[in-house]
Design an enzyme around this catalytic site. Structure first.
Site, mmCIF file in Angstrom:
data_model
loop_
_atom_site.group_PDB
_atom_site.id
_atom_site.type_symbol
_atom_site.label_atom_id
_atom_site.label_comp_id
_atom_site.label_asym_id
_atom_site.label_seq_id
_atom_site.Cartn_x
_atom_site.Cartn_y
_atom_site.Cartn_z
ATOM 1 N N LYS A 42 0.800 -1.238 0.000
ATOM 2 C CA LYS A 42 0.000 0.000 0.000
ATOM 3 C C LYS A 42 0.830 1.285 0.000
ATOM 4 O O LYS A 42 0.379 2.333 0.472
ATOM 5 C CB LYS A 42 -0.994 0.030 1.181
ATOM 6 C CG LYS A 42 -1.819 -1.218 1.377
ATOM 7 C CD LYS A 42 -2.322 -1.831 0.103
ATOM 8 C CE LYS A 42 -3.370 -0.998 -0.597
ATOM 9 N NZ LYS A 42 -3.728 -1.623 -1.909
ATOM 10 N N HIS A 102 7.440 -7.385 -1.959
ATOM 11 C CA HIS A 102 7.133 -6.657 -0.722
ATOM 12 C C HIS A 102 8.030 -7.158 0.410
ATOM 13 O O HIS A 102 7.814 -6.801 1.568
ATOM 14 C CB HIS A 102 5.689 -6.909 -0.272
ATOM 15 C CG HIS A 102 4.623 -6.233 -1.087
ATOM 16 N ND1 HIS A 102 4.758 -4.979 -1.614
ATOM 17 C CD2 HIS A 102 3.367 -6.640 -1.388
ATOM 18 C CE1 HIS A 102 3.626 -4.659 -2.244
ATOM 19 N NE2 HIS A 102 2.783 -5.648 -2.132
ATOM 20 N N SER A 132 -4.570 3.079 4.194
ATOM 21 C CA SER A 132 -4.745 2.402 2.916
ATOM 22 C C SER A 132 -4.834 0.881 3.109
ATOM 23 O O SER A 132 -5.665 0.209 2.505
ATOM 24 C CB SER A 132 -3.582 2.768 1.985
ATOM 25 O OG SER A 132 -3.763 2.187 0.724
HETATM 26 P P1 A3P Z 1 -5.008 4.786 -1.092
HETATM 27 O O1 A3P Z 1 -5.639 3.570 -0.524
HETATM 28 O O2 A3P Z 1 -4.523 5.736 -0.034
HETATM 29 O O3 A3P Z 1 -5.852 5.478 -2.112
HETATM 30 P P2 A3P Z 1 -0.204 -0.406 -3.710
HETATM 31 O O4 A3P Z 1 -0.208 -0.308 -5.180
HETATM 32 O O5 A3P Z 1 1.172 -0.511 -3.102
HETATM 33 O O6 A3P Z 1 -1.140 -1.448 -3.204
HETATM 34 O O7 A3P Z 1 -0.707 1.001 -3.134
HETATM 35 C C1 A3P Z 1 -2.036 1.397 -3.296
HETATM 36 C C2 A3P Z 1 -2.172 2.850 -2.904
HETATM 37 O O8 A3P Z 1 -1.531 3.662 -3.918
HETATM 38 C C3 A3P Z 1 -3.622 3.291 -2.851
HETATM 39 O O9 A3P Z 1 -3.663 4.329 -1.860
HETATM 40 C C4 A3P Z 1 -3.805 3.832 -4.266
HETATM 41 O O10 A3P Z 1 -4.893 4.701 -4.422
HETATM 42 C C5 A3P Z 1 -2.488 4.565 -4.448
HETATM 43 N N1 A3P Z 1 -2.193 4.855 -5.854
HETATM 44 C C6 A3P Z 1 -2.236 4.014 -6.914
HETATM 45 N N2 A3P Z 1 -1.960 4.664 -8.050
HETATM 46 C C7 A3P Z 1 -1.719 5.948 -7.704
HETATM 47 C C8 A3P Z 1 -1.385 7.130 -8.457
HETATM 48 N N3 A3P Z 1 -1.256 7.104 -9.773
HETATM 49 N N4 A3P Z 1 -1.221 8.283 -7.772
HETATM 50 C C9 A3P Z 1 -1.371 8.319 -6.432
HETATM 51 N N5 A3P Z 1 -1.686 7.243 -5.681
HETATM 52 C C10 A3P Z 1 -1.861 6.074 -6.306
#
Ligand code: A3P
Length: 289
Positions: A42, A102, A132
């Protein structure tokens, strides 16, 4: 249905299938030209993956959209029979490879260190990461139920979440950054100044794509674009694995959403725990823009 059951390796909760496959993962043979995308869950994994992919494809979004993002950069600890494991996928891939993990520095297969691979680490401030992860565990049907927000707060600070403690993860990777080829980025910096941070990634990858292409990559990897893109928004994942009617995978994509979740008392308690656990580390986060 053993998927949801978590087991531990060296005190770190991991999915049972990963633990079952642990010897294959530990014996993974990295190659010197591998690029490994490393994140705590996340923290912007999908975002940095899309950035790397766009750079690899010289900014051609059509080429980028040929396959869903989970399959482009094999996730080395992924194991979900009968699908090929992340290691099997990586082994079947031509070089140069971009892989994803991860895992903490303590659990990373040693061949990555021995082969002096490039590591691209993205860190996200703990509070937003916790928020998140909480929403992710609500919608992810193979991870444990997060319980109430108050309960989850304790689970998270005690590192009892899949892939373990945020504190150990970020400090571990921060500590190796000078000894290895590590580009250490922060989610908040990419959010604040995407072009500058994407340029760092491009240079780290040994590419030179020019301003117009960089601008295009900034546009194509914005939260809004990625939320609409079926190759990145996980809409292809079955509801039995991720129920996006509960919470979207592309949920908010902001810095500071923790303020909508933490009570004043929780924030004080968190700050105290944070000081204790991060004592001795020079890493500095910003949790608001
Ligand atoms: P939130 O839950 O705070 O919205 P991962 O890919 O490591 O699982 O992380 C997911 C988090 O990254 C989520 O956060 C998601 O919305 C955010 N995320 C994914 N793409 C993004 C982007 N282009 N810009 C900003 N945040 C992004």
């Amino acid at each position: 249905e053993t998927l949801g059951t978590e087991m531990e390796v060296a005190g770190v909760p991991l999915q049972a299938a990963t633990v079952d496959n642990w010897s294959q993962i530990q014996n993974f043979e990295a190659k010197p030209d591998d690029l490994l995308i490393c994140t705590y869950p996340k923290s912007g994994t999908t975002w940095i993956q899309e950035i790397v992919d766009m750079i690899e494809q010289d900014g051609d979004e059509v080429r980028c959209q040929r396959s869903i993002i989970q399959h482009r950069h094999p996730f080395i600890e992924w194991a979900r029979p009968p699908q090929p494991s992340g290691v099997d996928r990586a082994n079947a891939m031509p070089s140069p490879r971009t892989l994803r993990t991860h895992l903490s520095t303590a659990l990373l297969p040693t061949s990555f260190w021995e082969n002096h691979c490039k590591f691209l680490y993205v860190a996200r401030n703990a509070k937003d990461c916790m928020v998140s992860y909480y929403h992710f565990q609500r919608m992810n049907q193979v991870l444990p139920e997060p319980g109430t927000w108050e309960e989850y707060f304790e689970t998270f600070v005690n590192g009892k979440v899949a892939w373990g403690s945020w504190f150990d993860h970020v400090t571990g990777w921060w500590d190796v950054r000078d000894r290895h080829q590590v580009l250490f980025l922060f989610y908040e910096d990419i959010k604040r100044n995407p072009k500058q941070e994407i340029r760092k990634v491009m240079q780290f990858m040994g590419k030179d794509l020019g301003e117009a292409v960089l601008d295009k990559i900034v546009r194509e990897t914005s939260f809004e674009k990625m939320k609409e893109n079926p190759m990145t928004n996980r809409s292809t994942v079955p509801k039995s694995l991720m129920d996006q009617s509960i919470s979207s995978f592309m949920r908010k994509g902001t810095v500071g959403d923790w303020k909508n979740h933490f009570t004043v008392a929780q924030n004080e308690r968190f700050e105290k725990i944070y000081r204790e656990k991060m004592q001795g580390s020079s890493i500095r986060f910003c949790a608001e823009l």
